[in-house]
Design an enzyme around this catalytic site. Structure first.
Site, PDB file in Angstrom:
ATOM      1  N   GLN A 243      -7.616  -0.122   4.165  1.00  0.00           N
ATOM      2  CA  GLN A 243      -8.317  -0.895   5.253  1.00  0.00           C
ATOM      3  C   GLN A 243      -9.570  -1.189   4.911  1.00  0.00           C
ATOM      4  OE1 GLN A 243      -7.562  -1.245   8.631  1.00  0.00           O
ATOM      5  NE2 GLN A 243      -5.600  -0.343   8.568  1.00  0.00           N
TER       6      GLN A 243
ATOM      7  N   CYS B  40       1.931   2.197  12.412  1.00  0.00           N
ATOM      8  CA  CYS B  40       3.014   2.644  11.400  1.00  0.00           C
ATOM      9  C   CYS B  40       3.961   3.801  12.324  1.00  0.00           C
ATOM     10  CB  CYS B  40       2.764   3.072   9.820  1.00  0.00           C
ATOM     11  SG  CYS B  40       2.282   2.175   8.820  1.00  0.00           S
TER      12      CYS B  40
ATOM     13  N   GLY C 152       0.786  -1.304   0.161  1.00  0.00           N
ATOM     14  CA  GLY C 152       0.107  -0.045   0.174  1.00  0.00           C
ATOM     15  C   GLY C 152       0.732   1.106  -0.228  1.00  0.00           C
TER      16      GLY C 152
ATOM     17  N   ASN D  51      -7.853   4.274   9.326  1.00  0.00           N
ATOM     18  CA  ASN D  51      -7.123   3.359   9.803  1.00  0.00           C
ATOM     19  C   ASN D  51      -7.156   3.223  11.354  1.00  0.00           C
ATOM     20  OD1 ASN D  51      -5.461   5.521   8.863  1.00  0.00           O
ATOM     21  ND2 ASN D  51      -3.745   4.230   9.956  1.00  0.00           N
TER      22      ASN D  51
ATOM     23  N   GLY E 129      -2.138  -6.425   0.308  1.00  0.00           N
ATOM     24  CA  GLY E 129      -2.429  -7.852   0.660  1.00  0.00           C
ATOM     25  C   GLY E 129      -2.373  -8.196   2.065  1.00  0.00           C
ATOM     26  N   HIS E 130      -1.622  -7.834   2.764  1.00  0.00           N
ATOM     27  CA  HIS E 130      -1.474  -8.243   4.366  1.00  0.00           C
ATOM     28  C   HIS E 130      -2.689  -7.728   5.271  1.00  0.00           C
ATOM     29  CE1 HIS E 130       0.198  -4.319   5.058  1.00  0.00           C
ATOM     30  NE2 HIS E 130      -0.127  -4.227   6.512  1.00  0.00           N
TER      31      HIS E 130
ATOM     32  N   THR F 126      11.064  -6.844 -11.312  1.00  0.00           N
ATOM     33  CA  THR F 126      10.509  -8.299 -11.471  1.00  0.00           C
ATOM     34  C   THR F 126       9.402  -8.467 -10.679  1.00  0.00           C
ATOM     35  OG1 THR F 126      12.899  -9.155 -12.039  1.00  0.00           O
ATOM     36  CG2 THR F 126      11.336 -10.703 -11.392  1.00  0.00           C
TER      37      THR F 126
END
Length: 385
Positions: free
Chosen positions: A172, A320, A57, A144, A193-194, A230
């Site tokens: 969120q 964070c 994100g 959040n 993703g998490h 990649t």
């Protein structure tokens, strides 16, 4: 991580293949990436061609804010302003501030009301002050820290009247409330993703095909020439699996998390009645599994450590910002006094949370609050000498 996401990721980790290569292994990996792109797009109401994979994100937010600003200002030097809500995640706020510090941008921090919802009148006034100078509007889908859902559709309508693109940090929101990129009218949307049971280190910027974006990273030109590097095919596969499950189980997730949250609030009120809940009191206007509350006379950090010693993990303000001795910018923007802000605690419920977890919090919280208040009283007495 969801077990299904772990299984998908482990399976892909055991197979070699660079999705940018033309040999057999590369083509196989590319097929997995594109199938994952389609699955993620379905989960968030987007077209596969609109999905740009990133490392998470934070990168998606930076690409949206900085990339849009640079592209639009290069096309028209008058576009030097970015309009950002005052309760954004630091991935957005700090990206905007970097443009101010390094590139001569002007950041306009848009105010919110007492429940943490953007004031649309302030947005409209900021735009109409000089529409031609606005490069981008960025307003998160759901906050959040307090969970308040933002009026994204109205923001889009106001901005699009003047041809201004809108970005929304939706990290969120996905998997917790209905998120549909196409219906929202957004130009850019960040996901990760998490937060939905996928792996850490993978996310996406969903961007309409005509979005003006300058790349932050240069190299092989992957992902529409705006995000070289990649591709992490195993993580992308696991991310897509988690997103698909989150979308399929959304209705049930909302009901279950809302019930757990309400049980938590009711249990706390029965034992420690003098607390304040922050954010929208209407369940329709907030995330179902997030609870932000303040206990008078408590220091939030003290309460966090006391609960942590009992195996209960929570936070004060944004995760964070953990360990940074400053009050939450979100709660301050909502007009709360600093003493109340410093006593705030955030409890989050997710797909692994159970009634037993709620019971554990309720068993530990009263004693923790009492000890934190006692420590606060002693400190206040000492300061008064």
């Amino acid at each position: 991580m969801l077990p299904q996401a772990i299984e998908a990721m482990v399976a892909e980790l055991s197979v070699v293949g660079n999705p940018s290569s033309l040999h057999t292994a590369g083509r196989r990996a590319r097929r997995v990436v594109e199938e994952s792109r389609e699955q993620l797009a379905r989960a968030v109401g987007a077209s596969p061609s609109e999905v740009v994979f990133t490392s998470g994100g934070t990168e998606a937010d930076n690409l949206a804010v900085k990339g849009t600003y640079r592209a639009r200002r290069a096309a028209d030097p008058r576009r030097h302003r970015v309009l950002v809500s005052s309760i954004e995640h630091h991935a957005v706020m700090d990206a905007a501030q970097a443009l101010v510090d390094d590139e001569g941008a002007e950041a306009v921090w848009l105010p919110v009301d007492a429940v943490g919802r953007l004031r649309l009148d302030a947005l409209r006034a900021a735009i109409e002050q000089d529409p031609a100078s606005v490069a981008l509007v960025s307003v998160m889908w759901a906050n959040n820290e307090v969970g308040t859902v933002q009026p994204v559709a109205e923001v889009v309508q106001i901005a699009h009247e003047h041809g201004i693109p809108v970005h929304s940090d939706s990290v969120q929101a996905v998997g917790k409330v209905p998120v549909d990129f196409a219906r929202s009218g957004l130009d850019l949307m960040s996901v990760t993703g998490h937060k939905i049971g996928g792996p850490v280190g993978v996310g996406a910027l969903v961007a309409v095909r005509g979005a003006e974006l300058s790349p932050l990273v240069h190299g092989g030109g992957q992902e529409r020439q705006v995000r070289s590097g990649t591709l992490d095919e195993p993580a992308i596969r696991a991310f897509a699996v988690a997103a698909g499950i989150a979308a399929d189980e959304l209705a049930g997730t909302r009901v279950r998390l809302t019930a757990l949250r309400e049980a938590l609030v009711a249990g706390i009120r029965a034992q420690v009645p003098d607390f304040v809940v922050h954010g929208d009191p209407d369940p329709a206007g907030r995330l179902p599994g997030l609870l932000n509350l303040s206990f008078e006379g408590c220091d939030g950090d003290s309460l966090l450590y006391l609960l942590d010693a009992q195996g209960i993990e929570c936070s004060t303000g944004s995760a964070c910002q953990a360990g940074v001795p400053q009050p939450s910018h979100v709660l301050l923007a909502m007009g709360m006094p600093e003493a109340e802000v410093r006593s705030a605690l955030r409890l989050s419920l997710g797909h692994t949370s159970t009634e037993a977890d709620v019971a554990a919090v309720l068993a530990a919280l009263p004693a923790a609050v009492a000890r934190a208040r006692g420590a606060g009283a002693v400190a206040a007495a000492g300061a008064g000498r």
